[in-house]
Design a protein around this motif. Sequence first.
Motif, PDB file in Angstrom:
ATOM      1  N   ALA A 142       0.846  -1.189   0.000  1.00 47.31           N
ATOM      2  CA  ALA A 142       0.000   0.000   0.000  1.00 47.31           C
ATOM      3  C   ALA A 142       0.884   1.242   0.000  1.00 47.31           C
ATOM      4  O   ALA A 142       2.069   1.180   0.291  1.00 47.31           O
ATOM      5  CB  ALA A 142      -0.895  -0.013   1.230  1.00 47.31           C
ATOM      6  N   THR A 143       0.250   2.395  -0.324  1.00 50.63           N
ATOM      7  CA  THR A 143       0.984   3.651  -0.272  1.00 50.63           C
ATOM      8  C   THR A 143       1.442   3.910   1.158  1.00 50.63           C
ATOM      9  O   THR A 143       0.659   3.795   2.101  1.00 50.63           O
ATOM     10  CB  THR A 143       0.078   4.801  -0.741  1.00 50.63           C
ATOM     11  N   VAL A 144       2.696   4.239   1.314  1.00 49.00           N
ATOM     12  CA  VAL A 144       3.253   4.490   2.638  1.00 49.00           C
ATOM     13  C   VAL A 144       3.334   5.996   2.862  1.00 49.00           C
ATOM     14  O   VAL A 144       3.934   6.721   2.066  1.00 49.00           O
ATOM     15  CB  VAL A 144       4.654   3.857   2.777  1.00 49.00           C
ATOM     16  N   TYR A 145       2.721   6.468   3.927  1.00 45.32           N
ATOM     17  CA  TYR A 145       2.741   7.873   4.280  1.00 45.32           C
ATOM     18  C   TYR A 145       3.508   8.073   5.585  1.00 45.32           C
ATOM     19  O   TYR A 145       3.638   7.160   6.399  1.00 45.32           O
ATOM     20  CB  TYR A 145       1.317   8.407   4.467  1.00 45.32           C
ATOM     21  N   ARG A 166       7.578  12.805   1.183  1.00 45.52           N
ATOM     22  CA  ARG A 166       7.309  13.423  -0.124  1.00 45.52           C
ATOM     23  C   ARG A 166       5.996  12.908  -0.698  1.00 45.52           C
ATOM     24  O   ARG A 166       5.243  13.654  -1.330  1.00 45.52           O
ATOM     25  CB  ARG A 166       8.468  13.154  -1.079  1.00 45.52           C
ATOM     26  N   GLN A 167       5.717  11.623  -0.500  1.00 48.75           N
ATOM     27  CA  GLN A 167       4.464  11.057  -0.997  1.00 48.75           C
ATOM     28  C   GLN A 167       3.271  11.696  -0.296  1.00 48.75           C
ATOM     29  O   GLN A 167       2.263  12.022  -0.930  1.00 48.75           O
ATOM     30  CB  GLN A 167       4.446   9.548  -0.777  1.00 48.75           C
ATOM     31  N   THR A 168       3.365  11.872   1.000  1.00 52.23           N
ATOM     32  CA  THR A 168       2.295  12.532   1.749  1.00 52.23           C
ATOM     33  C   THR A 168       2.086  13.949   1.253  1.00 52.23           C
ATOM     34  O   THR A 168       0.949  14.387   1.030  1.00 52.23           O
ATOM     35  CB  THR A 168       2.623  12.553   3.256  1.00 52.23           C
ATOM     36  N   LEU A 169       3.176  14.675   1.072  1.00 47.20           N
ATOM     37  CA  LEU A 169       3.081  16.056   0.596  1.00 47.20           C
ATOM     38  C   LEU A 169       2.470  16.111  -0.798  1.00 47.20           C
ATOM     39  O   LEU A 169       1.597  16.939  -1.076  1.00 47.20           O
ATOM     40  CB  LEU A 169       4.470  16.702   0.602  1.00 47.20           C
ATOM     41  N   ALA A 170       2.888  15.200  -1.681  1.00 51.35           N
ATOM     42  CA  ALA A 170       2.366  15.180  -3.048  1.00 51.35           C
ATOM     43  C   ALA A 170       0.868  14.893  -3.061  1.00 51.35           C
ATOM     44  O   ALA A 170       0.096  15.579  -3.746  1.00 51.35           O
ATOM     45  CB  ALA A 170       3.119  14.139  -3.878  1.00 51.35           C
ATOM     46  N   ASP A 171       0.429  13.894  -2.308  1.00 50.59           N
ATOM     47  CA  ASP A 171      -0.986  13.539  -2.318  1.00 50.59           C
ATOM     48  C   ASP A 171      -1.841  14.580  -1.604  1.00 50.59           C
ATOM     49  O   ASP A 171      -2.982  14.831  -1.991  1.00 50.59           O
ATOM     50  CB  ASP A 171      -1.174  12.159  -1.685  1.00 50.59           C
ATOM     51  N   LYS A 207       8.340  18.119  -9.045  1.00 49.05           N
ATOM     52  CA  LYS A 207       9.706  18.287  -8.559  1.00 49.05           C
ATOM     53  C   LYS A 207       9.989  17.380  -7.354  1.00 49.05           C
ATOM     54  O   LYS A 207      11.148  17.081  -7.058  1.00 49.05           O
ATOM     55  CB  LYS A 207       9.967  19.753  -8.201  1.00 49.05           C
ATOM     56  N   LEU A 208       8.930  16.948  -6.679  1.00 49.57           N
ATOM     57  CA  LEU A 208       9.117  15.993  -5.585  1.00 49.57           C
ATOM     58  C   LEU A 208       9.572  14.645  -6.122  1.00 49.57           C
ATOM     59  O   LEU A 208      10.391  13.955  -5.512  1.00 49.57           O
ATOM     60  CB  LEU A 208       7.812  15.840  -4.790  1.00 49.57           C
ATOM     61  N   LYS A 209       9.058  14.268  -7.290  1.00 48.97           N
ATOM     62  CA  LYS A 209       9.492  13.012  -7.916  1.00 48.97           C
ATOM     63  C   LYS A 209      10.876  13.156  -8.532  1.00 48.97           C
ATOM     64  O   LYS A 209      11.669  12.200  -8.533  1.00 48.97           O
ATOM     65  CB  LYS A 209       8.495  12.565  -8.973  1.00 48.97           C
ATOM     66  N   THR A 210      11.185  14.346  -9.040  1.00 51.58           N
ATOM     67  CA  THR A 210      12.536  14.580  -9.559  1.00 51.58           C
ATOM     68  C   THR A 210      13.563  14.386  -8.443  1.00 51.58           C
ATOM     69  O   THR A 210      14.643  13.838  -8.661  1.00 51.58           O
ATOM     70  CB  THR A 210      12.644  16.003 -10.128  1.00 51.58           C
ATOM     71  N   ALA A 211      13.192  14.805  -7.239  1.00 46.03           N
ATOM     72  CA  ALA A 211      14.092  14.645  -6.091  1.00 46.03           C
ATOM     73  C   ALA A 211      14.156  13.206  -5.610  1.00 46.03           C
ATOM     74  O   ALA A 211      15.163  12.780  -5.042  1.00 46.03           O
ATOM     75  CB  ALA A 211      13.642  15.557  -4.949  1.00 46.03           C
ATOM     76  N   ASP A 212      13.074  12.440  -5.838  1.00 48.23           N
ATOM     77  CA  ASP A 212      13.006  11.065  -5.340  1.00 48.23           C
ATOM     78  C   ASP A 212      12.143  10.261  -6.304  1.00 48.23           C
ATOM     79  O   ASP A 212      10.918  10.401  -6.332  1.00 48.23           O
ATOM     80  CB  ASP A 212      12.389  11.062  -3.933  1.00 48.23           C
ATOM     81  N   ARG A 213      12.774   9.390  -7.087  1.00 47.68           N
ATOM     82  CA  ARG A 213      12.060   8.659  -8.131  1.00 47.68           C
ATOM     83  C   ARG A 213      11.018   7.685  -7.575  1.00 47.68           C
ATOM     84  O   ARG A 213      10.148   7.218  -8.305  1.00 47.68           O
ATOM     85  CB  ARG A 213      13.046   7.887  -8.999  1.00 47.68           C
ATOM     86  N   ASP A 214      11.082   7.366  -6.279  1.00 46.04           N
ATOM     87  CA  ASP A 214      10.119   6.439  -5.689  1.00 46.04           C
ATOM     88  C   ASP A 214       8.796   7.110  -5.336  1.00 46.04           C
ATOM     89  O   ASP A 214       7.841   6.431  -4.929  1.00 46.04           O
ATOM     90  CB  ASP A 214      10.711   5.796  -4.432  1.00 46.04           C
ATOM     91  N   VAL A 215       8.708   8.413  -5.470  1.00 44.45           N
ATOM     92  CA  VAL A 215       7.433   9.104  -5.271  1.00 44.45           C
ATOM     93  C   VAL A 215       6.515   8.758  -6.433  1.00 44.45           C
ATOM     94  O   VAL A 215       6.904   8.862  -7.597  1.00 44.45           O
ATOM     95  CB  VAL A 215       7.635  10.629  -5.176  1.00 44.45           C
ATOM     96  N   ASP A 216       5.316   8.316  -6.137  1.00 47.10           N
ATOM     97  CA  ASP A 216       4.372   7.864  -7.158  1.00 47.10           C
ATOM     98  C   ASP A 216       3.404   8.992  -7.517  1.00 47.10           C
ATOM     99  O   ASP A 216       2.622   9.441  -6.673  1.00 47.10           O
ATOM    100  CB  ASP A 216       3.593   6.655  -6.635  1.00 47.10           C
ATOM    101  N   LEU A 217       3.459   9.434  -8.757  1.00 40.21           N
ATOM    102  CA  LEU A 217       2.576  10.512  -9.215  1.00 40.21           C
ATOM    103  C   LEU A 217       1.654  10.036 -10.335  1.00 40.21           C
ATOM    104  O   LEU A 217       1.201  10.840 -11.155  1.00 40.21           O
ATOM    105  CB  LEU A 217       3.405  11.712  -9.700  1.00 40.21           C
ATOM    106  N   THR A 218       1.373   8.744 -10.405  1.00 37.63           N
ATOM    107  CA  THR A 218       0.462   8.242 -11.431  1.00 37.63           C
ATOM    108  C   THR A 218      -0.943   8.764 -11.167  1.00 37.63           C
ATOM    109  O   THR A 218      -1.315   9.099 -10.039  1.00 37.63           O
ATOM    110  CB  THR A 218       0.438   6.706 -11.434  1.00 37.63           C
ATOM    111  N   ASP A 219      -1.736   8.828 -12.234  1.00 34.89           N
ATOM    112  CA  ASP A 219      -3.121   9.317 -12.147  1.00 34.89           C
ATOM    113  C   ASP A 219      -3.199  10.731 -11.611  1.00 34.89           C
ATOM    114  O   ASP A 219      -4.071  11.059 -10.797  1.00 34.89           O
ATOM    115  CB  ASP A 219      -3.973   8.384 -11.280  1.00 34.89           C
ATOM    116  N   ARG A 220      -2.276  11.552 -12.042  1.00 32.41           N
ATOM    117  CA  ARG A 220      -2.280  12.956 -11.631  1.00 32.41           C
ATOM    118  C   ARG A 220      -2.456  13.801 -12.893  1.00 32.41           C
ATOM    119  O   ARG A 220      -1.497  14.080 -13.597  1.00 32.41           O
ATOM    120  CB  ARG A 220      -0.969  13.336 -10.941  1.00 32.41           C
TER     121      ARG A 220
END
Length: 550
Positions: free
Chosen positions: A28-31, A328-333, A368-381
């Motif tokens: 699952a998505t980890v926050y 970063r994932q929490t911030l992005a979502d 830019k959060l994904k640019t900093a960390d490729r493991d950040v998931d930005l699919t369906d955005r």
Amino acid sequence: MNRLPVRHLLALVLALSCVLSQPGTASATVYAQIEGTGSTWSELIVQQWIADVDANGMKVVYTGGGSSKGRKDFSQSSTDFAISEIPYQGTDEQGQSDTSNGREYAYLPIVAGGTAFTYQLKIGNDLVRNLRLSGETIAKIFTNKITNWNDPAITADNNGRAFPSLPITPVVRSDGSGTTAQFTTWMDKEHPGIWRPFFGQSGLTSYYPREGRAVGQAGSDQVMNTIAGFAGNGTIGYVEYSYPVNKDYPVVKVLNKAGYFVEPTQYNVAVALTKAKINKDKSSQLYLTQILDGVYRNVDPRAYPISSYSYMVIPTGAADQRMTTAKRQTLADFLYYSLCAGQTKAGPYGYSPLPLNLVQAGFEQISKLKTADRDVDLTDRDVRSCNNPTFDGKNLNKNQLAAIAPQPAACDKVGEGPCGTATGTNEPSTDGGGGTDPEGDGDGSGNGDGGGGKPGDGSGRAGTPGAPGAPDAGSGPPVIDPATGEVVGASTTGSGDEAIYATPTELAAGRAGDRTPFRWLVMAEILALVLLPGLYVAALRRRRSAGGAR
């Protein structure tokens, strides 16, 4: 030992393989909890967004404290984000450093709104709820040039209506405030001859200079509470419109360049900000910051002059010591929700939703959060999944909210009125007609036969607003309901050629990983369906065998 039939084992294996083969089931998505400080101008809507995303496992802590504090905390790497009405200044007006201290960052617009002037002024025991002031009068009040509510300038702004002799007590911010910065920027641009002699120099300040009867309070909430308090009669202060709206308290109708007194409803703010200039230089650290001169001087009758945006400062460095993939994932979502579904709550809370161009730019900043960390998931955005009331499905370059904004009531014009309707209700003051597109290319016009508000009785009690007129069948342009944007009396059945809007996407509902808990539930049900019959049969056989042995 009894064994499960082979057919049951095969069914179990097939069922589990079907469930586990679905994408995103592995994890699952980890926050992780993120923390921020800053603007109290934006705080009410931000706290609502935080409550909304909590159910999805996102833990966001925001403690306000003022824009200056937010920028400083971020620069010291003690927070994960900041919210501010103004960018880093390099050196502030007190000569102190105001930079990120080398921490990499980007600005991201989150919400629009109007800086309102809320007040307590009574005639007898009745609270005046329809006060009007020009920009010049406001500037003179906050620089101690007008000190009594019976001043002739205030009487003139209210078309000859005089108020009691009562000292004016300005309530200003005592902390470093983006609201103060926005207010003083406006005074410096529009009334420099009044502001600069008082301040002692040109430019804005985040720390309001207190002189005379002025009192200071930390945070928008304390400014609001002081004004609305038991001893608040005679006070006036500046806060984001959401504060008086949520406290059911009046605000000043401010004179705009078209000669109308208006309050900062979501419609009037949206119209005003069509004239905002945004820094589009992506190579500049000031990318997406605002230049509001055109907003202050917008000649549209609906425009509220002191309208602006608020910004989140987000960390973009790959080596940022505070940030992890989970943060970063929490911030992005959280930002995705804020820019999309969260904008639908902006209007009801006393703010104004962001237009499409700033939402799209916000998505670029999130990347830019994904640019900093490729493991950040930005699919369906995708901006098409945003349910934003400013979007026009036929023309994505048009601000639909501005297009349907109603024209001000005739009694709001200089030399007329004042209108008897109350302010601070988050409802437009109008004679019932619809809006006209501020760029001249929209379809938001409409004329109604409803009357305007009945005149006030001099006590400040609200009069009765006029009702929008229903259109005659087959004649005249349609009447637009200013609160909904719908044609009054029109059928809600689609005709097949209307604009098509994308289905709203709440939070990360489209993310495969977030379906994992449901898949485990399905797996448990499958296991029960497959295993329980076999276990039941085995139990029966053991019982029969035991009975035959006796």
